[in-house]
Motif scaffolding. Structure first.
Motif, PDB file in Angstrom:
ATOM      1  N   ALA A  46       0.701  -1.265   0.020  1.00 36.13           N
ATOM      2  CA  ALA A  46      -0.265   0.191   0.356  1.00 36.13           C
ATOM      3  C   ALA A  46       0.471   1.372  -0.112  1.00 36.13           C
ATOM      4  CB  ALA A  46      -0.811  -0.126   1.487  1.00 36.13           C
ATOM      5  N   ASN A  47       1.868   1.502   0.485  1.00 42.06           N
ATOM      6  CA  ASN A  47       2.596   2.558   1.161  1.00 42.06           C
ATOM      7  C   ASN A  47       3.342   2.805  -0.520  1.00 42.06           C
ATOM      8  OD1 ASN A  47       4.566   4.131   2.714  1.00 42.06           O
ATOM      9  ND2 ASN A  47       6.081   3.187   1.842  1.00 42.06           N
ATOM     10  N   GLU A  48       3.625   1.625  -1.485  1.00 42.43           N
ATOM     11  CA  GLU A  48       4.681   1.986  -2.430  1.00 42.43           C
ATOM     12  C   GLU A  48       4.069   1.952  -3.507  1.00 42.43           C
ATOM     13  OE1 GLU A  48       6.953  -1.265  -4.831  1.00 42.43           O
ATOM     14  OE2 GLU A  48       7.325  -2.618  -2.704  1.00 42.43           O
ATOM     15  N   VAL A  49       2.411   1.822  -3.398  1.00 43.84           N
ATOM     16  CA  VAL A  49       1.012   3.029  -4.710  1.00 43.84           C
ATOM     17  C   VAL A  49       0.556   4.144  -4.358  1.00 43.84           C
ATOM     18  CG1 VAL A  49      -1.365   2.631  -4.888  1.00 43.84           C
ATOM     19  CG2 VAL A  49       0.290   0.299  -4.768  1.00 43.84           C
ATOM     20  N   ALA A  50       1.085   4.422  -3.215  1.00 46.38           N
ATOM     21  CA  ALA A  50       0.707   5.715  -2.442  1.00 46.38           C
ATOM     22  C   ALA A  50       2.188   6.374  -2.297  1.00 46.38           C
ATOM     23  CB  ALA A  50       0.274   5.876  -0.832  1.00 46.38           C
ATOM     24  N   VAL A  51       2.961   6.022  -2.208  1.00 41.04           N
ATOM     25  CA  VAL A  51       4.438   7.409  -2.877  1.00 41.04           C
ATOM     26  C   VAL A  51       4.187   7.329  -4.128  1.00 41.04           C
ATOM     27  CG1 VAL A  51       7.154   6.784  -2.403  1.00 41.04           C
ATOM     28  CG2 VAL A  51       5.605   6.004  -0.881  1.00 41.04           C
ATOM     29  N   LYS A  52       3.635   6.521  -5.274  1.00 41.86           N
ATOM     30  CA  LYS A  52       3.812   6.727  -6.656  1.00 41.86           C
ATOM     31  C   LYS A  52       2.613   7.516  -6.729  1.00 41.86           C
ATOM     32  CE  LYS A  52       3.636   4.669 -10.728  1.00 41.86           C
ATOM     33  NZ  LYS A  52       2.827   5.252 -11.747  1.00 41.86           N
ATOM     34  N   ALA A  53       1.495   7.601  -6.223  1.00 43.25           N
ATOM     35  CA  ALA A  53       0.441   8.180  -6.479  1.00 43.25           C
ATOM     36  C   ALA A  53       1.143   9.838  -5.274  1.00 43.25           C
ATOM     37  CB  ALA A  53      -0.359   8.753  -5.711  1.00 43.25           C
ATOM     38  N   PHE A  54       1.717   9.566  -4.643  1.00 40.56           N
ATOM     39  CA  PHE A  54       2.462  11.575  -4.470  1.00 40.56           C
ATOM     40  C   PHE A  54       3.385  11.616  -5.406  1.00 40.56           C
ATOM     41  CE2 PHE A  54       5.675  13.742  -2.031  1.00 40.56           C
ATOM     42  CZ  PHE A  54       5.100  14.597  -1.983  1.00 40.56           C
ATOM     43  N   LEU A  55       3.941  11.057  -5.898  1.00 34.99           N
ATOM     44  CA  LEU A  55       5.136  11.144  -7.137  1.00 34.99           C
ATOM     45  C   LEU A  55       4.050  11.921  -8.043  1.00 34.99           C
ATOM     46  CD1 LEU A  55       7.812   8.363  -6.207  1.00 34.99           C
ATOM     47  CD2 LEU A  55       7.899  11.278  -5.268  1.00 34.99           C
ATOM     48  N   ASP A  56       3.553  11.310  -8.225  1.00 36.34           N
ATOM     49  CA  ASP A  56       2.257  11.531  -9.587  1.00 36.34           C
ATOM     50  C   ASP A  56       1.504  12.936  -9.357  1.00 36.34           C
ATOM     51  OD1 ASP A  56       4.028   9.828 -10.522  1.00 36.34           O
ATOM     52  OD2 ASP A  56       1.051   8.119 -10.917  1.00 36.34           O
ATOM     53  N   LYS A  57       1.532  13.385  -8.549  1.00 40.23           N
ATOM     54  CA  LYS A  57       0.962  14.718  -7.832  1.00 40.23           C
ATOM     55  C   LYS A  57      -0.838  14.033  -7.558  1.00 40.23           C
ATOM     56  CE  LYS A  57       4.776  17.948  -8.911  1.00 40.23           C
ATOM     57  NZ  LYS A  57       4.788  19.356 -10.259  1.00 40.23           N
ATOM     58  N   LYS A  58      -1.494  13.006  -7.344  1.00 42.42           N
ATOM     59  CA  LYS A  58      -2.846  12.942  -8.000  1.00 42.42           C
ATOM     60  C   LYS A  58      -2.561  12.319  -6.277  1.00 42.42           C
ATOM     61  CE  LYS A  58      -2.177   9.171 -11.397  1.00 42.42           C
ATOM     62  NZ  LYS A  58      -2.362   8.138 -12.264  1.00 42.42           N
ATOM     63  N   ILE A  59      -2.237  12.716  -5.255  1.00 40.66           N
ATOM     64  CA  ILE A  59      -2.762  12.635  -3.637  1.00 40.66           C
ATOM     65  C   ILE A  59      -1.234  14.175  -3.094  1.00 40.66           C
ATOM     66  CG2 ILE A  59      -3.604  10.489  -3.669  1.00 40.66           C
ATOM     67  CD1 ILE A  59      -1.167   9.434  -2.136  1.00 40.66           C
ATOM     68  N   GLY A  60      -1.949  14.206  -1.853  1.00 37.60           N
ATOM     69  CA  GLY A  60      -0.977  15.040  -1.071  1.00 37.60           C
ATOM     70  C   GLY A  60      -0.074  13.952  -0.637  1.00 37.60           C
ATOM     71  N   PHE A  61       0.848  14.885   0.074  1.00 38.08           N
ATOM     72  CA  PHE A  61       0.970  14.157   1.451  1.00 38.08           C
ATOM     73  C   PHE A  61       1.123  14.215   2.093  1.00 38.08           C
ATOM     74  CE2 PHE A  61       4.783  14.423   4.722  1.00 38.08           C
ATOM     75  CZ  PHE A  61       5.784  13.943   4.276  1.00 38.08           C
ATOM     76  N   LEU A  62       0.213  14.258   3.083  1.00 44.81           N
ATOM     77  CA  LEU A  62      -0.100  13.842   4.259  1.00 44.81           C
ATOM     78  C   LEU A  62      -1.355  12.859   3.775  1.00 44.81           C
ATOM     79  CD1 LEU A  62      -1.551  16.805   6.476  1.00 44.81           C
ATOM     80  CD2 LEU A  62       0.291  15.448   6.669  1.00 44.81           C
ATOM     81  N   GLU A  63      -1.720  12.396   2.509  1.00 49.00           N
ATOM     82  CA  GLU A  63      -2.814  11.672   2.166  1.00 49.00           C
ATOM     83  C   GLU A  63      -1.592  10.003   2.034  1.00 49.00           C
ATOM     84  OE1 GLU A  63      -5.444  13.913   0.262  1.00 49.00           O
ATOM     85  OE2 GLU A  63      -4.146  13.605  -1.048  1.00 49.00           O
ATOM     86  N   ILE A  64      -0.675  10.346   2.339  1.00 46.68           N
ATOM     87  CA  ILE A  64      -0.037   9.078   1.880  1.00 46.68           C
ATOM     88  C   ILE A  64       0.156   7.786   2.978  1.00 46.68           C
ATOM     89  CG2 ILE A  64       2.578   7.387   1.888  1.00 46.68           C
ATOM     90  CD1 ILE A  64       3.837  10.662   0.450  1.00 46.68           C
ATOM     91  N   ALA A  65       0.086   8.226   4.424  1.00 48.68           N
ATOM     92  CA  ALA A  65      -0.437   7.298   5.658  1.00 48.68           C
ATOM     93  C   ALA A  65      -1.470   6.774   5.598  1.00 48.68           C
ATOM     94  CB  ALA A  65       0.521   7.797   6.847  1.00 48.68           C
ATOM     95  N   LEU A  66      -2.892   7.980   5.461  1.00 45.43           N
ATOM     96  CA  LEU A  66      -4.064   7.842   5.446  1.00 45.43           C
ATOM     97  C   LEU A  66      -4.133   6.808   4.034  1.00 45.43           C
ATOM     98  CD1 LEU A  66      -5.248  11.704   5.620  1.00 45.43           C
ATOM     99  CD2 LEU A  66      -5.161  10.515   7.418  1.00 45.43           C
ATOM    100  N   SER A  67      -3.905   6.534   3.686  1.00 42.89           N
ATOM    101  CA  SER A  67      -4.552   5.284   2.127  1.00 42.89           C
ATOM    102  C   SER A  67      -3.267   4.270   2.624  1.00 42.89           C
ATOM    103  CB  SER A  67      -3.491   6.291   1.225  1.00 42.89           C
ATOM    104  OG  SER A  67      -3.832   7.286   0.538  1.00 42.89           O
ATOM    105  N   VAL A  68      -2.542   4.441   3.506  1.00 45.52           N
ATOM    106  CA  VAL A  68      -2.444   3.120   3.727  1.00 45.52           C
ATOM    107  C   VAL A  68      -2.729   2.538   4.777  1.00 45.52           C
ATOM    108  CG1 VAL A  68       0.200   2.317   4.976  1.00 45.52           C
ATOM    109  CG2 VAL A  68       0.036   3.904   3.135  1.00 45.52           C
TER     110      VAL A  68
END
Length: 411
Positions: free
Chosen positions: A350-372
């Motif tokens: 889940a973290n790999e997916v969320a980090v990629k989404a952040f790097l692709d500017k699809k989610i915000g920084f704080l949303e990484i941990a929330l998504s995981v």
């Protein structure tokens, strides 16, 4: 959460003490993930000690040009590109050199099986699982820089290390430091292992500022030079949570005996508290060539170009507790460790997916941990956090968790 371990000093090595290699034949080495940060640092050391190391095989995922350059410079026997789309380019670049060329996921696994004394396992992410497991089957030294083998498949991977008589040495600076600080201290004498974290570039940011962080800002780490994914993990403190899970598998302690502190200078890499009140610490300049050199040369030491510490010039070293409210990823990872079963594997995917989404500017920084965290809760509700028995089980959970993580991403 605790489990029994058999230790000789630290549990990361086999019981047999390696024979020092001074005056011996060069150590035959393969580097999985040769074009990444750990891979290039490893080969930098090989270039500085050409009589100590013989490079056998190098792999990379898609950077054919850099892989070819490294293969030629270090006279590798085999170069493998993970993405078959780059095979033609690599083959053309190495034409006439005598270096064998291959491509594809299975070819990377076969490269890990090339007969060597040591495999540097530096492929980032779950893609490194199969090749690193293959390296263990050789019964050689595995210098481990791939977190997923221990985070997603800890007990299964360690069983493979023991079954094949391989030798496991950690490359992460914190685990290398713990290994050195513990030495041959008996398990019952260890009270606590404390990993240090720099705090990343946003250590002093409040939540409002964190919500506005961009990928470009997050990739600017104040102390370390690392790949993109690890740099983002460092900024969220997820990296420290993953390292606590690794430490649980590497060393003879329970989860309750692991902790993390913020140490902005990144000079002390780990502290080990002992039952007599002593605290053992390893200190060095924040340069990955120090732990890499130890993993390659242990039980000896080899010279590195790493700057020497000047404690007078540093003047002070500071430590503080991590703020789990502003950086909740650390707590999410610790919860996954305590849940056990497939929870750490789901966390990692889940973290790999969320980090990629952040790097692709699809989610915000704080949303990484929330998504995981949301993915872990959904996985538990669907019974996905079961015990895992084989690498195939781990890979199946990884696939399920990635699909689930995509579905829980905000927006």
């Amino acid at each position: 959460m605790t489990r029994a371990v058999s230790v000789s000093g630290a549990s990361v090595c086999t019981d047999a003490t390696p024979t020092p290699r001074s005056g011996a034949a060069p150590l035959r080495l393969s580097v999985l993930g040769a074009t990444g940060s750990i891979g290039t640092s490893t080969l930098d050391l090989c270039g500085r000690h050409p009589h100590r190391f013989e490079v056998v095989a190098l792999t990379a995922q898609c950077n054919a040009k850099r892989l070819a350059e490294l293969a030629i410079t270090h006279r590798a026997g085999l170069a493998v590109i993970g993405d078959p789309a780059h095979y033609g380019e690599l083959k053309a670049l190495l034409a006439g050199t005598g270096i064998r060329v291959a491509a594809g996921e299975e070819a990377v696994v076969e490269a890990a099986l090339e007969p060597v004394d040591c495999v540097m396992a530096a492929i980032v992410g779950a893609a490194g699982l199969k090749p690193t497991f293959a390296a263990a089957r050789q019964g050689c030294r595995v210098a481990l820089a791939n977190k997923e083998c221990l985070v997603s498949a800890g007990d299964i991977f360690l069983d493979q290390i023991k079954t094949w008589g391989a030798e496991l040495l950690p490359v992460d600076s914190e685990h290398s430091a713990a290994f050195q600080a513990i030495g041959r201290t008996p398990a019952h004498s260890i009270e606590k292992i404390i990993l240090t974290a720099s705090g990343g570039p946003f250590r002093t940011f409040d939540k409002d500022r964190l919500a506005r962080v961009t990928p470009e800002q997050a990739l600017q780490h104040p102390n370390w030079s690392m790949g993109n994914k690890v740099t983002i993990d460092s900024a969220t403190l997820m990296n420290k949570g993953l390292e606590l899970i690794e430490a649980f598998h590497l060393f003879p302690v329970g989860a309750h005996q692991l902790d993390a502190v913020i140490h902005p200078q990144s000079i002390v890499h780990c502290l080990v508290m002992l039952e007599d009140g002593s605290v053992m610490a390893q200190m060095s300049h924040p340069d990955m060539r120090t732990p890499i050199a130890l993993a390659l040369s242990w039980p000896e030491r080899i010279s590195t170009p790493v700057p020497r510490l000047d404690l007078v010039a540093l003047q002070s070293l500071s430590f503080e507790a991590p703020d789990r409210d502003r950086f909740p990823a650390l707590g999410v990872a610790i919860d996954a460790l305590n849940r056990g079963g497939a929870a750490p594997a789901v966390l990692n995917a889940a973290n790999e997916v969320a980090v990629k989404a952040f790097l692709d500017k699809k989610i915000g920084f704080l949303e990484i941990a929330l998504s995981v965290a949301a993915c872990l809760e959904k996985a538990e509700a669907q019974g996905l956090l079961r015990d895992l028995a084989t690498l195939d089980d781990v890979l199946a959970v990884d696939r399920e968790a990635r699909a689930m993580a995509q579905n829980v991403l905000p927006g």
